[in-house]
Motif scaffolding. Structure first.
Motif, PDB file in Angstrom:
ATOM      1  N   MET B   1      29.077 -11.737  -5.261  1.00  0.00           N
ATOM      2  CA  MET B   1      28.141 -12.887  -5.820  1.00  0.00           C
ATOM      3  C   MET B   1      28.523 -14.335  -5.294  1.00  0.00           C
ATOM      4  SD  MET B   1      28.638 -13.882  -9.475  1.00  0.00           S
ATOM      5  CE  MET B   1      29.891 -14.098  -9.982  1.00  0.00           C
ATOM      6  N   THR B   2      28.355 -15.005  -4.245  1.00  0.00           N
ATOM      7  CA  THR B   2      28.727 -15.623  -3.403  1.00  0.00           C
ATOM      8  C   THR B   2      29.266 -16.737  -4.101  1.00  0.00           C
ATOM      9  OG1 THR B   2      26.431 -17.269  -3.627  1.00  0.00           O
ATOM     10  CG2 THR B   2      25.767 -15.624  -1.807  1.00  0.00           C
ATOM     11  N   ALA B   3      29.631 -17.901  -3.868  1.00  0.00           N
ATOM     12  CA  ALA B   3      30.847 -19.276  -4.466  1.00  0.00           C
ATOM     13  C   ALA B   3      29.384 -19.762  -4.792  1.00  0.00           C
ATOM     14  CB  ALA B   3      31.135 -19.846  -2.970  1.00  0.00           C
ATOM     15  N   LYS B   4      28.383 -19.958  -4.521  1.00  0.00           N
ATOM     16  CA  LYS B   4      27.587 -21.221  -5.540  1.00  0.00           C
ATOM     17  C   LYS B   4      26.725 -20.408  -6.682  1.00  0.00           C
ATOM     18  CE  LYS B   4      24.619 -22.518  -1.634  1.00  0.00           C
ATOM     19  NZ  LYS B   4      23.733 -22.409  -1.169  1.00  0.00           N
ATOM     20  N   ILE B   5      26.976 -18.988  -6.442  1.00  0.00           N
ATOM     21  CA  ILE B   5      26.164 -18.811  -7.526  1.00  0.00           C
ATOM     22  C   ILE B   5      27.445 -18.132  -9.181  1.00  0.00           C
ATOM     23  CG2 ILE B   5      25.901 -16.184  -8.335  1.00  0.00           C
ATOM     24  CD1 ILE B   5      23.893 -15.879  -6.233  1.00  0.00           C
TER      25      ILE B   5
END
Lengths: 179, 179
Positions: B1-5
């Motif tokens: 998971m990316t930070a944004k997600i």
DNA sequence: TTAAACTTTCAGAAAATACTGAAACTTCAG
DNA sequence: CTGAAGTTTCAGTATTTTCTGAAAGTTTAA
């Protein structure tokens, strides 16, 4: 408290948590609404069998929602509490406060996330969904605001006339084409 | 998971309780929404760092709100979950379910209480207030239903045209007088 | 000032809610 | 059947939320 009144107050308690506050705050608010005279903190704590301190916290909470009004009686140092405004105004405040707490933070997070470019396909997809949610929330809050700005009387009259939003809007289309 | 997600998913968790479910259920739903592919229970539990059992309970909860869909892949016995329907449909379901849980029980209690005659002045006052609340809740649910029955596209178009409910309704009045 | 009458605060207790993980259950291929 | 691969349940634990009551704070009349 008669059985009928008590059932209402207890129900407000049970529903309270769903409407954004806790059980005792819900009960307190219900009690204030159906009680004609303003009540002191001690009266509330006795009626609901809760501690004096709890009443103080509950009143503070209701005040943060702008739902209670304080009164003073001559020759009496106690504070007396009653609901602030009409039923319609109360509903409006609950909506507004809930929007502030439930929707606004989400909108702001979504806006932030939508500012930067997606880094990959997965993020692209995520951003598309966020965009949809963002637009939807904006639409809903807009229309909810519209309804709130109308008097309940007007809405009721329209309702009795059988007017649905779609109907009303179709009429508008027709009207605009003709004009 | 990316930070944004991740920030979106965690936010859904925090908001979850406000929207009617608990933190992990909120996270689960957020994750399913922004993830393009359907996810298995184990994938969910790993992504969110929660126990397998908790995922099972969460899915059950989301199903009771009719918010998830189950998929099966060929040659694979696992169940895969994804959100059910469009964003608009999801919002509609959340509203409906909340109405069932938050408003309907109150309406039914109020109706019951309004059936019998008030026993005294205090009860008379209480019943008057209950009547007001009852009517208000009916009006609100009616108009909320109206909005829900419209497509978000239509609402958005109208919004961009600058149409407010009151404006639209004024037009209707004018239109009817002329016709 | 003082002290009575009241309100608020907050640490700790109680209650409610959510989470884990292991056992029980289900399904299905062989 | 059997057992492997999965899901659900639920007793016990952890966490969060709410409530109490005593102490601290505030206001006002005298």
């Amino acid at each position: 408290m008669t059985a009928k009144i008590e059932s209402f107050v207890m129900h407000c308690g049970e529903m309270g948590s769903r409407w954004g506050f806790n059980r005792t705050v819900g009960q307190m608010y219900g009690l204030l609404i159906i009680h004609e005279e303003a009540l002191s903190a001690v009266q509330i704590s006795e009626a609901l069998n809760i501690s004096r301190g709890n009443v103080s916290m509950g009143i503070k909470e209701l005040q943060s929602w702008r739902l209670v009004q304080v009164h003073h009686k001559p020759k009496d140092r106690k504070e007396y509490y009653s609901p602030a405004g009409s039923i319609w105004e109360m509903a409006t405040r609950v909506f507004e406060e809930r929007r502030k707490r439930e929707v606004d933070p989400t909108l702001s997070l979504l806006r932030d996330n939508l500012l930067d470019e997606p880094g990959n396909q997965q993020e692209q997809y995520a951003q598309d969904r966020m965009h949809e949610i963002h637009d939807l929330l904006e639409t809903i809050t807009h229309w909810a605001g519209e309804l709130q700005s109308m008097s309940p009387d007007k809405l009721n009259t329209l309702m009795k006339l059988g007017a649905g939003v779609s109907k009303v809007i179709d009429m508008k289309d027709k009207f605009m084409k003709n004009g």
